[in-house]
Design a protein around this motif. Structure first.
Motif, PDB file in Angstrom:
ATOM      1  N   GLY A  18       0.782  -1.229   0.000  1.00  0.00           N
ATOM      2  CA  GLY A  18       0.000   0.000   0.000  1.00  0.00           C
ATOM      3  C   GLY A  18       0.812   1.277   0.000  1.00  0.00           C
ATOM      4  N   ALA A  19       1.807   1.362   0.885  1.00  0.00           N
ATOM      5  CA  ALA A  19       2.604   2.577   0.967  1.00  0.00           C
ATOM      6  C   ALA A  19       3.399   2.807  -0.320  1.00  0.00           C
ATOM      7  N   LEU A  20       3.915   1.722  -0.911  1.00  0.00           N
ATOM      8  CA  LEU A  20       4.661   1.837  -2.154  1.00  0.00           C
ATOM      9  C   LEU A  20       3.743   2.281  -3.293  1.00  0.00           C
ATOM     10  N   GLY A  21       2.529   1.741  -3.326  1.00  0.00           N
ATOM     11  CA  GLY A  21       1.567   2.158  -4.336  1.00  0.00           C
ATOM     12  C   GLY A  21       1.206   3.627  -4.196  1.00  0.00           C
ATOM     13  N   ALA A  22       1.031   4.072  -2.958  1.00  0.00           N
ATOM     14  CA  ALA A  22       0.708   5.484  -2.714  1.00  0.00           C
ATOM     15  C   ALA A  22       1.869   6.380  -3.149  1.00  0.00           C
ATOM     16  N   GLU A  23       3.099   5.917  -2.933  1.00  0.00           N
ATOM     17  CA  GLU A  23       4.273   6.694  -3.350  1.00  0.00           C
ATOM     18  C   GLU A  23       4.304   6.855  -4.870  1.00  0.00           C
ATOM     19  N   LEU A  24       3.982   5.780  -5.599  1.00  0.00           N
ATOM     20  CA  LEU A  24       3.958   5.854  -7.056  1.00  0.00           C
ATOM     21  C   LEU A  24       2.850   6.796  -7.526  1.00  0.00           C
ATOM     22  N   ALA A  25       1.665   6.684  -6.920  1.00  0.00           N
ATOM     23  CA  ALA A  25       0.549   7.550  -7.303  1.00  0.00           C
ATOM     24  C   ALA A  25       0.874   9.016  -7.039  1.00  0.00           C
ATOM     25  N   SER A  26       1.542   9.289  -5.937  1.00  0.00           N
ATOM     26  CA  SER A  26       1.912  10.672  -5.613  1.00  0.00           C
ATOM     27  C   SER A  26       2.929  11.226  -6.603  1.00  0.00           C
ATOM     28  N   ALA A  27       3.893  10.390  -7.008  1.00  0.00           N
ATOM     29  CA  ALA A  27       4.885  10.830  -7.998  1.00  0.00           C
ATOM     30  C   ALA A  27       4.208  11.112  -9.334  1.00  0.00           C
ATOM     31  N   PHE A  28       3.265  10.276  -9.704  1.00  0.00           N
ATOM     32  CA  PHE A  28       2.499  10.466 -10.942  1.00  0.00           C
ATOM     33  C   PHE A  28       1.737  11.794 -10.905  1.00  0.00           C
ATOM     34  N   LYS A  29       1.073  12.068  -9.801  1.00  0.00           N
ATOM     35  CA  LYS A  29       0.337  13.329  -9.632  1.00  0.00           C
ATOM     36  C   LYS A  29       1.280  14.531  -9.714  1.00  0.00           C
ATOM     37  N   ARG A  30       2.440  14.410  -9.095  1.00  0.00           N
ATOM     38  CA  ARG A  30       3.394  15.520  -9.072  1.00  0.00           C
ATOM     39  C   ARG A  30       3.836  15.905 -10.486  1.00  0.00           C
ATOM     40  N   TYR A  31       4.094  14.918 -11.323  1.00  0.00           N
ATOM     41  CA  TYR A  31       4.510  15.220 -12.702  1.00  0.00           C
ATOM     42  C   TYR A  31       3.372  15.850 -13.506  1.00  0.00           C
ATOM     43  N   LEU A  32       2.151  15.412 -13.276  1.00  0.00           N
ATOM     44  CA  LEU A  32       1.022  15.981 -14.017  1.00  0.00           C
ATOM     45  C   LEU A  32       0.771  17.436 -13.614  1.00  0.00           C
ATOM     46  N   GLU A  33       0.939  17.737 -12.329  1.00  0.00           N
ATOM     47  CA  GLU A  33       0.634  19.075 -11.861  1.00  0.00           C
ATOM     48  C   GLU A  33       1.804  20.042 -12.078  1.00  0.00           C
ATOM     49  N   LYS A  34       3.001  19.487 -12.294  1.00  0.00           N
ATOM     50  CA  LYS A  34       4.166  20.327 -12.612  1.00  0.00           C
ATOM     51  C   LYS A  34       4.781  19.788 -13.912  1.00  0.00           C
ATOM     52  N   PRO A  35       4.058  19.972 -15.015  1.00  0.00           N
ATOM     53  CA  PRO A  35       4.438  19.310 -16.270  1.00  0.00           C
ATOM     54  C   PRO A  35       5.779  19.767 -16.835  1.00  0.00           C
ATOM     55  N   MET A  36       6.247  20.953 -16.474  1.00  0.00           N
ATOM     56  CA  MET A  36       7.553  21.393 -16.966  1.00  0.00           C
ATOM     57  C   MET A  36       8.655  20.427 -16.552  1.00  0.00           C
ATOM     58  N   SER A  37       8.460  19.725 -15.433  1.00  0.00           N
ATOM     59  CA  SER A  37       9.468  18.768 -14.953  1.00  0.00           C
ATOM     60  C   SER A  37       9.612  17.592 -15.894  1.00  0.00           C
TER      61      SER A  37
END
Length: 447
Positions: free
Chosen positions: A425-444
């Motif tokens: 669960g924690a690893l899945g949440a970490e992946l989902a959070s990283a995915f969200k971060r790239y979408l919300e800061k697309p310049m990265s």
């Protein structure tokens, strides 16, 4: 000496295919590497190359024939210098498979015109603990049908149980194997209950008045989809995580990039070299997230987790009466423009059934996007060997609170399915959070 050409296995799961077209005719001379036929599998149409030199003496299976079994005789070749008429008559043949793609091992061919084999007598009950020899496909079919393999007569080499044996056993009414329910296991006097296999075809049709329906027979693709997804649902302990991402910055960046795309001349006038879609950003974001959380970029085997060095992202593509998942290889290393171009090409060839096996088999995770249909959120079934898949909903304008004030933002819901054997669960949440971060800061994603 005559040489038998047999139906090749064009993928590890192929059981049969359609002989769509012959590209040679009887009397033609061929050499190794010459394309001689087109074969339709459940996923693609592929060219078959010759492996021997000689003259086509006889075409056994005509073009357009459906359901040709792997290893079935499809043509006879007269070796260089041999008598073509004698080869066509089948004198002293040796069997060789038609060439398969380099990455797929073609199975050993069967000899033409084998001697008739008497029907196997019903197999005696196998003693408890004694091993039953059966093909992987036969084991899966027996499991789905609730049939005990020890009660099935094997017609394969050395009594091996094969697909046809299980189908024959099911048709003849072999008693299903018994399983003990949870409540029965607590009581030593409880009786075993048969595996529930659902309504029979006949029982389903009896529920509807004749003339009010028509039957659309399952093709090979539909059967493979049903089998693989049923197996996935029954064997993978899945769990789901949903996360919302704001897309306003991504949409603005996408518009700017598309405005600045270089132009090229076409027969219809100037056109941009690429045009990025939201899905291209989603593929890239998932690839980078998998790179950043390497333990989530993995597959399950019984002996070890397989940690992948690259993010090979599959993308679900709808095709007539089915779907297929072409793969963007090493997506974490590719610019958005390359991902966009590759995805358009893969999608077009997927719909034309022109993908090669290596273009849709494997991968490390996948994207399924139904946002264009207005679907707000949904869940998907994991497609092994993947240990995850993300389901993408539509971007919808919603009120959000920012710095104590209510603002309107375009919000998309992404729902991940994870194989709990590989990704906790924690690893899945970490992946989902990283995915969200790239979408919300697309310049990265551009650096």
């Amino acid at each position: 000496m005559p040489i038998n050409i047999t139906m090749p296995a064009l993928s590890p799961t192929m059981e049969e295919g359609n002989l769509a077209k012959w590209l040679v005719k009887e009397g033609d001379k061929i050499a190794p590497g010459d394309v001689i036929a087109e074969i339709e599998t459940d996923k693609a149409t592929m060219e078959v190359e010759a492996v021997d030199e000689g003259t086509v003496a006889k075409i056994v299976v005509p073009a357009g024939t459906a359901g040709v079994k792997v290893n079935a005789l499809i043509a006879v070749l007269a070796a260089d210098g041999a008598d073509v008429a004698a080869a066509a008559a089948g004198e002293a043949p040796k069997a060789v498979p038609a060439a398969a793609p380099a990455k797929v091992d073609a199975p050993a061919a069967v000899a033409a015109a084998p001697a008739p084999v008497a029907p196997a007598a019903p197999a005696p009950a196998v003693a408890k603990g004694e091993r039953v020899f059966a093909s992987p496909l036969a084991r899966r079919l027996a499991k789905e049908a609730g049939v005990e393999l020890s009660a099935v007569a094997g017609s394969g080499p050395h009594g091996r149980v094969v697909k046809a044996d299980v189908e024959k056993a099911v048709a003849s009414g072999v008693a299903p194997k018994a399983v003990v329910s949870a409540s029965a296991s607590a009581s030593p006097t409880s009786t075993a209950a048969p595996v529930a296999t659902g309504l029979s075809d006949e029982a389903v049709l009896k529920l509807f008045e004749q003339g009010t329906y028509e039957l659309l027979p399952h093709d090979g693709m539909r059967r493979v989809i049903a089998s693989r997804l049923t197996e996935s649902h029954q064997t993978i302990p899945s769990y789901f995580l949903s996360i919302d991402a704001e897309l306003d910055a991504l949409n603005a960046l996408r518009v700017e990039i598309n405005k600045g795309a270089p132009m090229r001349k076409t027969e219809h006038g100037d056109a941009p070299v690429f045009k990025l879609s939201v899905n291209d950003f989603i593929i890239k974001a998932l690839a980078l997230a998998l790179r950043d959380v390497p333990l989530a970029n993995a597959s399950w085997t019984s002996s070890a987790r397989v940690l992948h060095k690259h993010s090979d992202v599959g993308v679900a593509v709808a095709i007539p009466d089915g779907l297929i998942t072409p793969i963007i290889r090493k997506a974490e290393l590719k610019p958005l423009s390359v991902i966009s171009t590759e995805m358009k090409d893969l999608g077009r060839r997927a719909r034309d059934k022109k993908l090669k096996p290596e273009e849709f088999q494997g991968g490390t995770s996948a994207v399924s996007n139904l946002g264009m249909f207005g679907v707000s959120n949904f869940t998907s079934i994991i497609n092994p060997p993947h240990a995850s898949i993300v389901s993408i909903g539509a971007g919808i304008e919603k009120p959000v609170v920012k710095n104590g004030e209510i603002k309107v933002a375009t919000v998309m819901t992404a729902t991940f399915a994870f194989d709990h054997r590989v990704i906790d669960g924690a690893l899945g949440a970490e992946l989902a959070s990283a995915f969200k971060r790239y979408l919300e800061k697309p310049m990265s994603m551009l650096v």
